[in-house]
Scaffold this motif. Structure first.
Motif, PDB file in Angstrom:
ATOM      1  N   GLN A  71       1.119  -1.058   0.220  1.00  0.00           N
ATOM      2  CA  GLN A  71       0.034  -0.401  -0.412  1.00  0.00           C
ATOM      3  C   GLN A  71       0.955   1.479   0.105  1.00  0.00           C
ATOM      4  O   GLN A  71       1.911   1.247   0.892  1.00  0.00           O
ATOM      5  CB  GLN A  71      -0.953  -0.085   1.340  1.00  0.00           C
ATOM      6  N   ALA A  72       0.880   1.938  -0.731  1.00  0.00           N
ATOM      7  CA  ALA A  72       1.179   3.584  -0.850  1.00  0.00           C
ATOM      8  C   ALA A  72       0.553   4.592  -0.838  1.00  0.00           C
ATOM      9  O   ALA A  72      -1.272   4.021  -1.042  1.00  0.00           O
ATOM     10  CB  ALA A  72       2.542   3.742  -2.574  1.00  0.00           C
ATOM     11  N   SER A  73       0.554   5.957  -0.779  1.00  0.00           N
ATOM     12  CA  SER A  73      -0.025   6.918  -0.476  1.00  0.00           C
ATOM     13  C   SER A  73      -0.665   7.120  -2.092  1.00  0.00           C
ATOM     14  O   SER A  73       0.464   7.305  -2.353  1.00  0.00           O
ATOM     15  CB  SER A  73       0.170   8.104   0.656  1.00  0.00           C
ATOM     16  N   TYR A  74      -1.405   8.053  -2.198  1.00  0.00           N
ATOM     17  CA  TYR A  74      -1.994   8.398  -3.584  1.00  0.00           C
ATOM     18  C   TYR A  74      -0.428   9.102  -4.159  1.00  0.00           C
ATOM     19  O   TYR A  74      -0.295  10.166  -5.721  1.00  0.00           O
ATOM     20  CB  TYR A  74      -3.326   9.754  -3.482  1.00  0.00           C
ATOM     21  N   ASP A  75      -0.008  10.136  -2.741  1.00  0.00           N
ATOM     22  CA  ASP A  75       0.821  10.943  -3.149  1.00  0.00           C
ATOM     23  C   ASP A  75       1.848  10.810  -3.793  1.00  0.00           C
ATOM     24  O   ASP A  75       3.115  11.305  -4.623  1.00  0.00           O
ATOM     25  CB  ASP A  75       0.638  12.620  -2.655  1.00  0.00           C
ATOM     26  N   GLN A  76       2.269   9.592  -3.386  1.00  0.00           N
ATOM     27  CA  GLN A  76       3.626   8.741  -3.800  1.00  0.00           C
ATOM     28  C   GLN A  76       3.403   7.631  -4.667  1.00  0.00           C
ATOM     29  O   GLN A  76       3.953   6.811  -4.488  1.00  0.00           O
ATOM     30  CB  GLN A  76       4.141   7.990  -2.098  1.00  0.00           C
ATOM     31  N   TYR A  77       2.323   7.705  -5.806  1.00  0.00           N
ATOM     32  CA  TYR A  77       1.918   6.470  -7.068  1.00  0.00           C
ATOM     33  C   TYR A  77       3.327   6.348  -7.540  1.00  0.00           C
ATOM     34  O   TYR A  77       3.608   5.314  -7.494  1.00  0.00           O
ATOM     35  CB  TYR A  77       0.384   7.123  -7.241  1.00  0.00           C
ATOM     36  N   TRP A  78       4.122   7.669  -7.981  1.00  0.00           N
ATOM     37  CA  TRP A  78       4.979   7.002  -8.448  1.00  0.00           C
ATOM     38  C   TRP A  78       6.243   6.364  -7.586  1.00  0.00           C
ATOM     39  O   TRP A  78       6.901   5.465  -8.725  1.00  0.00           O
ATOM     40  CB  TRP A  78       5.194   8.108  -8.737  1.00  0.00           C
ATOM     41  N   GLY A 113      -2.758   9.507   6.528  1.00  0.00           N
ATOM     42  CA  GLY A 113      -2.822   8.358   7.083  1.00  0.00           C
ATOM     43  C   GLY A 113      -3.117   7.639   7.302  1.00  0.00           C
ATOM     44  O   GLY A 113      -2.881   6.889   9.000  1.00  0.00           O
ATOM     45  N   GLU A 114      -3.053   6.434   6.377  1.00  0.00           N
ATOM     46  CA  GLU A 114      -3.969   5.282   6.397  1.00  0.00           C
ATOM     47  C   GLU A 114      -2.478   4.373   6.795  1.00  0.00           C
ATOM     48  O   GLU A 114      -1.479   4.701   5.749  1.00  0.00           O
ATOM     49  CB  GLU A 114      -4.705   4.421   5.219  1.00  0.00           C
ATOM     50  N   PRO A 115      -2.089   3.093   6.740  1.00  0.00           N
ATOM     51  CA  PRO A 115      -0.746   2.256   6.514  1.00  0.00           C
ATOM     52  C   PRO A 115      -0.224   2.002   5.039  1.00  0.00           C
ATOM     53  O   PRO A 115      -0.807   1.666   4.545  1.00  0.00           O
ATOM     54  CB  PRO A 115      -1.114   1.259   7.845  1.00  0.00           C
ATOM     55  N   LYS A 116       0.381   2.623   5.635  1.00  0.00           N
ATOM     56  CA  LYS A 116       1.461   1.739   4.149  1.00  0.00           C
ATOM     57  C   LYS A 116       2.492   0.847   4.453  1.00  0.00           C
ATOM     58  O   LYS A 116       3.204   0.950   5.473  1.00  0.00           O
ATOM     59  CB  LYS A 116       1.919   3.601   3.890  1.00  0.00           C
ATOM     60  N   GLY A 117       3.557   0.241   3.467  1.00  0.00           N
ATOM     61  CA  GLY A 117       4.540  -0.742   3.265  1.00  0.00           C
ATOM     62  C   GLY A 117       3.970  -1.768   2.800  1.00  0.00           C
ATOM     63  O   GLY A 117       2.534  -1.767   2.581  1.00  0.00           O
ATOM     64  N   PHE A 118       4.434  -3.214   3.271  1.00  0.00           N
ATOM     65  CA  PHE A 118       4.521  -4.540   2.811  1.00  0.00           C
ATOM     66  C   PHE A 118       3.549  -5.033   3.931  1.00  0.00           C
ATOM     67  O   PHE A 118       3.760  -5.122   4.624  1.00  0.00           O
ATOM     68  CB  PHE A 118       5.735  -5.020   2.306  1.00  0.00           C
ATOM     69  N   TRP A 119       2.548  -6.501   3.340  1.00  0.00           N
ATOM     70  CA  TRP A 119       2.124  -6.607   3.997  1.00  0.00           C
ATOM     71  C   TRP A 119       2.270  -8.436   3.779  1.00  0.00           C
ATOM     72  O   TRP A 119       2.075  -8.337   2.540  1.00  0.00           O
ATOM     73  CB  TRP A 119      -0.045  -6.955   3.911  1.00  0.00           C
ATOM     74  N   LEU A 120       2.524  -9.696   5.079  1.00  0.00           N
ATOM     75  CA  LEU A 120       2.695 -10.730   4.318  1.00  0.00           C
ATOM     76  C   LEU A 120       1.650 -11.454   4.729  1.00  0.00           C
ATOM     77  O   LEU A 120       2.256 -11.087   5.892  1.00  0.00           O
ATOM     78  CB  LEU A 120       4.161 -11.689   3.863  1.00  0.00           C
TER      79      LEU A 120
END
Length: 134
Positions: A71-78, A113-120
């Motif tokens: 999950q990435a934030s909208y402003d970090q889509y790139w 504000g929502e969590p970002k990163g990887f989930w396994l």
């Protein structure tokens, strides 16, 4: 997940032997800032508890990563990693995986504000399943 009739009640790595049984699968979150493995309640959840060394060793031994999400934030889509990069994340933490076409890969943009990163999503294999694979 798994075969019908399988008993997926067992101890989580590092859990005391006299503790109540828990599900045989767990979600691990890898926050982008720390890159540590955190046990969380589910996909998209943050916080949780960091894995101890013995827990991590046990997950590396009996775990099987069946789902990977990013999950990435909208402003970090790139900055969104490629499908192959997302799929390779469990390998960086020495968590076994089935063949690539059997792993579910999710990528999602989330609000600020929502969590970002990887989930396994890791399933803990039984001793019988481990023996059958060898």
């Amino acid at each position: 997940m798994g075969r019908p009739g399988d008993n997926y009640q067992a101890r989580v790595p590092g859990q005391a032997a006299d503790a109540a049984p828990v599900q045989r699968d767990l979600w691990l979150h890898i926050p982008p800032t720390t890159q540590t493995l955190m046990v969380v309640a589910g996909l998209g959840q943050a916080g949780g508890t960091e894995l101890k060394a013995e827990q991590r060793a046990e997950i590396e031994r009996i775990g099987l990563c069946e789902e990977v999400a990013y999950q990435a934030s909208y402003d970090q889509y790139w900055k969104m990693p490629s499908h192959e990069s997302i799929l390779s994340m469990p390998k960086h933490y020495n968590i076994p995986m089935p063949q690539a076409h059997r792993v579910k890969v999710i990528s999602k943009l989330v609000k600020a504000g929502e969590p970002k990163g990887f989930w396994l999503h890791v399933r803990l294999r039984s001793d019988e399943e481990m023996a059958a694979e060898q």
